[in-house]
Write an enzyme that holds these catalytic residues in place. Sequence first.
Site, PDB file in Angstrom:
ATOM      1  CB  SER A  94     -18.211 -17.842  -9.462  1.00  0.00           C
ATOM      2  OG  SER A  94     -17.277 -18.661 -10.141  1.00  0.00           O
ATOM      3  CG  MET A 137      -9.914 -25.369  -7.156  1.00  0.00           C
ATOM      4  SD  MET A 137      -9.856 -25.966  -8.871  1.00  0.00           S
ATOM      5  CE  MET A 137     -11.167 -25.019  -9.622  1.00  0.00           C
ATOM      6  N   GLY A 172     -18.664 -16.322  -0.595  1.00  0.00           N
ATOM      7  CA  GLY A 172     -19.192 -17.682  -0.503  1.00  0.00           C
ATOM      8  C   GLY A 172     -18.254 -18.597   0.268  1.00  0.00           C
ATOM      9  CG  HIS A 173     -14.422 -19.582  -1.286  1.00  0.00           C
ATOM     10  ND1 HIS A 173     -14.156 -18.738  -2.342  1.00  0.00           N
ATOM     11  CD2 HIS A 173     -14.489 -20.834  -1.818  1.00  0.00           C
ATOM     12  CE1 HIS A 173     -14.058 -19.443  -3.458  1.00  0.00           C
ATOM     13  NE2 HIS A 173     -14.269 -20.714  -3.174  1.00  0.00           N
TER      14      HIS A 173
END
Length: 283
Positions: free
Chosen positions: A185, A30, A36-37
């Site tokens: 996040s 999103m 992390g991505h």
Amino acid sequence: MEVITQTSILKEQVQTFRCNGQQIGFVPTMGALHEGHLQLLRASKKENDITICSIFVNPTQFNNPDDYKLYPRTLEQDTALLERVGCDLLFAPNAEEVYPQQSLLQFSFGKLEAVMEGEHRPGHFNGVATVVSKLFHIVQPHKAYFGQKDLQQVAIIRQLVYGLSFDLQLVCYPTVREESGLAMSSRNKRLTAQQREQAAHLYKSLQLAQELLRKQPVFVIKDEVKAYLHQVEGINLEYFEIADALTLQPVEHLEPGSGKEVALCMAAHVGEVRLIDNLLVNL
């Protein structure tokens, strides 16, 4: 890197990739990308011929309209990051492209969606399953990559893949954390510097629970975690659960030495920002 916003054009490109015998890796996001991505994208680059990333803030998985409105949207920065890690194609549609008409489908995942995130965010996993199904049909990946931070979401998607016979492999990578232990996040972008320090206590409370697993019963561990976070200003715990790592159903009795894996899962508000985290522990 090619940027595509239309489903029809992406399908044509995917067909070309497949006709050429190229293996496709897919990282659905999103946006508001973080390390992390990027970990998932690097893994896809290593394991596939073509890596596709999608950026779409899916309205159907938000049960709080304000949360949807405030969700970080950083497409320009995200595009630069994707180019830096060598992503081959970015699919960045608008809502009308993904939902040309209202979806009337309803997914049910039984007990799996009746706990934790499913219990506290009614309709959330129906929205997740709907958009992921659409994206899998459009992208037709051979491998799809997700992060462990969204543990229950991964379990839901695993059931989706099995139930609808999607011909792909799900790959789950461990949670990437900041130096403080805070799980990376997209929502972290909404935290102030002080709130980031407060939010780091979420992981510390999970570590506390891990230490107590072999010493205390479940109800004592839950009380200790709640007491620890209660003393941290700015944190409002929504839930803390000790669950079976496979079924995600609550565990009432621990069996140290059994080799069973449990998931320590939590959600909390830090200011107005809702964060989740988890830790997998083998007993």
